[in-house]
Design a protein around this motif. Structure first.
Motif, PDB file in Angstrom:
ATOM      1  N   GLU A   1      -2.558 -20.826   3.972  1.00 35.13           N
ATOM      2  CA  GLU A   1      -2.114 -19.492   4.210  1.00 35.13           C
ATOM      3  C   GLU A   1      -0.951 -19.130   5.412  1.00 35.13           C
ATOM      4  O   GLU A   1       0.247 -18.914   5.064  1.00 35.13           O
ATOM      5  CB  GLU A   1      -2.899 -18.517   4.752  1.00 35.13           C
ATOM      6  N   SER A   2      -0.991 -20.226   6.318  1.00 35.80           N
ATOM      7  CA  SER A   2       0.231 -20.452   7.239  1.00 35.80           C
ATOM      8  C   SER A   2       1.268 -21.143   6.710  1.00 35.80           C
ATOM      9  O   SER A   2       2.347 -20.989   6.941  1.00 35.80           O
ATOM     10  CB  SER A   2      -0.383 -21.393   8.545  1.00 35.80           C
ATOM     11  N   LEU A   3       1.248 -22.182   5.616  1.00 41.61           N
ATOM     12  CA  LEU A   3       2.269 -22.692   5.077  1.00 41.61           C
ATOM     13  C   LEU A   3       2.871 -21.718   4.174  1.00 41.61           C
ATOM     14  O   LEU A   3       3.958 -21.870   4.265  1.00 41.61           O
ATOM     15  CB  LEU A   3       1.401 -24.129   4.362  1.00 41.61           C
ATOM     16  N   ARG A   4       2.126 -20.903   3.338  1.00 41.88           N
ATOM     17  CA  ARG A   4       2.908 -19.880   2.560  1.00 41.88           C
ATOM     18  C   ARG A   4       3.537 -18.902   3.372  1.00 41.88           C
ATOM     19  O   ARG A   4       4.834 -18.628   3.243  1.00 41.88           O
ATOM     20  CB  ARG A   4       1.937 -19.181   1.881  1.00 41.88           C
ATOM     21  N   GLU A   5       3.175 -18.396   4.507  1.00 44.78           N
ATOM     22  CA  GLU A   5       3.834 -17.724   5.311  1.00 44.78           C
ATOM     23  C   GLU A   5       5.043 -17.990   6.154  1.00 44.78           C
ATOM     24  O   GLU A   5       6.076 -17.749   6.094  1.00 44.78           O
ATOM     25  CB  GLU A   5       2.831 -17.137   6.451  1.00 44.78           C
ATOM     26  N   SER A   6       4.797 -19.385   6.594  1.00 47.84           N
ATOM     27  CA  SER A   6       6.198 -20.005   7.008  1.00 47.84           C
ATOM     28  C   SER A   6       7.359 -20.281   6.003  1.00 47.84           C
ATOM     29  O   SER A   6       8.378 -20.231   6.298  1.00 47.84           O
ATOM     30  CB  SER A   6       5.750 -21.408   7.954  1.00 47.84           C
ATOM     31  N   ALA A   7       6.753 -20.597   4.727  1.00 37.31           N
ATOM     32  CA  ALA A   7       7.931 -20.827   3.762  1.00 37.31           C
ATOM     33  C   ALA A   7       8.618 -19.563   3.384  1.00 37.31           C
ATOM     34  O   ALA A   7       9.680 -19.539   3.259  1.00 37.31           O
ATOM     35  CB  ALA A   7       7.242 -21.506   2.511  1.00 37.31           C
ATOM     36  N   THR A   8       7.818 -18.476   3.292  1.00 37.77           N
ATOM     37  CA  THR A   8       8.340 -17.227   3.208  1.00 37.77           C
ATOM     38  C   THR A   8       9.273 -16.688   4.200  1.00 37.77           C
ATOM     39  O   THR A   8      10.202 -15.982   3.935  1.00 37.77           O
ATOM     40  CB  THR A   8       7.259 -16.220   3.005  1.00 37.77           C
ATOM     41  N   ARG A   9       8.970 -17.062   5.455  1.00 42.85           N
ATOM     42  CA  ARG A   9       9.793 -16.747   6.519  1.00 42.85           C
ATOM     43  C   ARG A   9      11.075 -17.555   6.588  1.00 42.85           C
ATOM     44  O   ARG A   9      12.135 -16.922   6.879  1.00 42.85           O
ATOM     45  CB  ARG A   9       8.926 -17.100   7.965  1.00 42.85           C
ATOM     46  N   PHE A  10      11.017 -18.722   6.125  1.00 43.05           N
ATOM     47  CA  PHE A  10      12.066 -19.597   6.066  1.00 43.05           C
ATOM     48  C   PHE A  10      13.152 -19.331   4.880  1.00 43.05           C
ATOM     49  O   PHE A  10      14.272 -19.048   5.350  1.00 43.05           O
ATOM     50  CB  PHE A  10      11.615 -21.263   5.945  1.00 43.05           C
TER      51      PHE A  10
ATOM     52  N   GLU B   1      14.910 -16.050   5.924  1.00 41.82           N
ATOM     53  CA  GLU B   1      15.830 -16.198   6.886  1.00 41.82           C
ATOM     54  C   GLU B   1      17.181 -16.878   6.252  1.00 41.82           C
ATOM     55  O   GLU B   1      18.317 -16.396   6.568  1.00 41.82           O
ATOM     56  CB  GLU B   1      15.682 -17.287   8.045  1.00 41.82           C
TER      57      GLU B   1
END
Length: 139
Positions: free
Chosen positions: A35-44, A47
């Motif tokens: 879940e954290s990996l998916r959220e960080s990729a979405t955020r990246f 941006e």
């Protein structure tokens, strides 16, 4: 004088029969490691897209888009049986084009253990009279 304490409201207005016991582990740890990996990729990638739009159309474009997103994210129906569709917000953010796993897997409203939200409690939370989530967690 600063003390290192963790605030813990023992006498909080929390309906245990309605929402279950409160657990600290559930508040700290995510539901799944990916879940954290998916959220960080979405955020990246979000941006990257904002940077590209700012370079193409200018910085005012992102400001206008953020203002529109704030307006459209606040538009909701009162708590109850009909959930808010947020169609305008999804069209603005491009979420209409995404086809995620939640679109073809189990729809919670079709389950036999589905608990419809309590409209009375939902309006109390919305008006600030009561505390807690609008509807019980569906685990």
């Amino acid at each position: 004088m600063s003390s290192k304490t963790i605030e813990h409201d023992v006498a909080a207005n929390r309906d245990i029969l309605r929402f279950g016991l409160n657990g600290i582990k559930g508040d700290i740890v995510g539901y799944h490691p990916l879940e954290s990996l998916r959220e960080s990729a979405t955020r990246f990638w979000g941006e990257k897209k904002r940077t590209g739009l700012a370079l193409t159309y200018g910085s005012a474009f992102n400001l206008r888009k953020d203002l529109d997103a704030q307006i459209l994210s606040r538009f909701q129906r009162p708590p109850g049986l009909l959930p808010s569709s947020m169609l305008g917000f999804e069209a603005l953010t491009g979420a209409l084009d995404d086809f995620g796993f939640e679109d073809y897997l189990n729809v919670p409203e079709d389950s036999e253990i589905f608990q419809p939200p309590d409209m009375h409690h939902g309006m109390e939370v919305h008006l600030g009279i009561s505390k807690g989530p609008v509807c019980p967690s569906r685990k």
